[in-house]
Design a protein around this motif. Sequence first.
Motif, PDB file in Angstrom:
ATOM      1  N   THR A 155       0.824  -1.203   0.000  1.00 38.78           N
ATOM      2  CA  THR A 155       0.000   0.000   0.000  1.00 38.78           C
ATOM      3  C   THR A 155       0.863   1.260   0.000  1.00 38.78           C
ATOM      4  O   THR A 155       2.081   1.206   0.182  1.00 38.78           O
ATOM      5  CB  THR A 155      -0.903   0.043   1.259  1.00 38.78           C
ATOM      6  N   ASP A 156       0.206   2.378  -0.230  1.00 36.95           N
ATOM      7  CA  ASP A 156       0.759   3.710   0.013  1.00 36.95           C
ATOM      8  C   ASP A 156       2.115   3.920  -0.663  1.00 36.95           C
ATOM      9  O   ASP A 156       2.226   3.754  -1.876  1.00 36.95           O
ATOM     10  CB  ASP A 156       0.847   3.944   1.529  1.00 36.95           C
ATOM     11  N   GLU A 157       3.147   4.273   0.078  1.00 39.04           N
ATOM     12  CA  GLU A 157       4.444   4.602  -0.509  1.00 39.04           C
ATOM     13  C   GLU A 157       5.057   3.408  -1.244  1.00 39.04           C
ATOM     14  O   GLU A 157       5.694   3.576  -2.290  1.00 39.04           O
ATOM     15  CB  GLU A 157       5.402   5.108   0.578  1.00 39.04           C
ATOM     16  N   GLU A 158       4.885   2.208  -0.690  1.00 32.91           N
ATOM     17  CA  GLU A 158       5.414   1.021  -1.364  1.00 32.91           C
ATOM     18  C   GLU A 158       4.702   0.800  -2.701  1.00 32.91           C
ATOM     19  O   GLU A 158       5.321   0.402  -3.684  1.00 32.91           O
ATOM     20  CB  GLU A 158       5.289  -0.215  -0.475  1.00 32.91           C
ATOM     21  N   SER A 159       3.397   1.039  -2.730  1.00 30.97           N
ATOM     22  CA  SER A 159       2.651   0.905  -3.985  1.00 30.97           C
ATOM     23  C   SER A 159       3.189   1.860  -5.036  1.00 30.97           C
ATOM     24  O   SER A 159       3.433   1.467  -6.186  1.00 30.97           O
ATOM     25  CB  SER A 159       1.162   1.190  -3.751  1.00 30.97           C
TER      26      SER A 159
END
Length: 495
Positions: free
Chosen positions: A373-377
Amino acid sequence: MTPTGATAALVLAVLTLAHHASLAAAAGPRVIIVGAGMSGISAGKRLSEAGITDLVILEATDHVGGRMHKRDFGGISVEMGANWVEGVNGGKMNPIWPIVNSTLKLTNFRSDFDDLASNVYREKGGVYKKAYVQKRIDLSDKVQEGGEEHSAKLHLSGQDDMSILAMQRLNDHLPNGPSTAVDMILDYFKYDYEFAEPPRVTSLQNTIPLATFNDFGDDVYFVADQRGYEAVVYHLAGQYLKADKSGGIIDPRLQLNKVVREISYSGSGVRVETEDNKVYKADYVMVSTSLGVLQSDLIKFEPQLPTWKVLSIYQFDMAVYTKIFVKFPKKFWPEGKGREFFLYASSRRGYYGVWQEFEAQYPDANVLLVTVTDEESRRIEQQSDNQTKVEIMEVLRSMFRDEDVPDATDILVPRWWSDRFYRGTFSNWPIGVNRYEYDQLRAPVGRVYFTGEHTSEHYNGYVHGAYLSGIDSADILINCAQKSMCKYHVQGKYD
């Protein structure tokens, strides 16, 4: 009446009819719906039930369903976006559940999280002791219970709202919230895996307790049908749009591959222009695009939307939730009861942390799902699929050090954030916004109406939220078009 007078009256009547016919032709469909996802199709169904059938639905992609979209992968049909019916077996009936389970009879499975404590893997291999992990889970649950108690005491206006992280600090006195590898992955599973954003930005008051589970129940069911979860949207569309025997929509009122670039509106009507330079005119327009699209420059509004509307759009978060499917030539992971979900306790929060195996859903497919999710996405979307595969293989070989872990043969990486037609996966309530901003987000601007999961008062981010928001927004338009009740009241921020 004299013959001359009769002739004059006849000519006048013909001219009047011609004039009205010309106006009708110029006006086009009475309502234009932008987007054929769940909320747009739901809104169209509600309008049709009210007798407003003069519609045109403009969809930017080549399919109905929006973020409910299947894809063939490794010989099975997997879901790129929404996958679960969330909130089942509670006091109220989730409106999506009977469609999935009874009407369409889509193949589905209750997700089993009951023995998660036995399935938390160390960064360098092997699992943590169950008793230790369970103790950390119990502590996390106790902190959340304290958060629920605190949330219930906050002023309904939201003026005292705080982030989930602030609540955690209040309840367990850790200066930075969960910080060990185990605590981080458990925290990630509890919050990020649900809201696609970390506790430091997510609103306490609007998410704990969560209305979806409070109202509909704690169970969630994974849809694993080869027809795809999108079959629900096609089913709803087929109730008012002409469909063929296989369920495909063939109604000319649905137009695919129509990218809306400009919406002009005035007191007399709306004008919608698409990327292929086609122009559509109507009395009203219902915009059902994602929040991410509204936050981008894909659609220009003329005149510009008022400042209060723009601020409400920008204040909400469009989160990114990425389900990465990976196929292998053989299985090397544990299976059996209580093994469906397993966690990777990396020292790097959110790094390929939540895994799901499909022994029941897709037997012999040899496919794993890992969610980021989020930054990793966003990071993963900007690198090649091959690089993502390399990272995933490193993680799996660390987790299963004593197993013969073969190279993955295929990988599927959705890119919702990079896709100009979505710009994210679903909305999340951040700290600092409350029901006042929500009312503004849903409020029409003149003849321009808005719908989507982000406008759902209690269920934003969920499939049932998108479905119910379509009904709610359509009712607002119906009140104006048929009952001349066009004033939409937004209660004061601290009322």
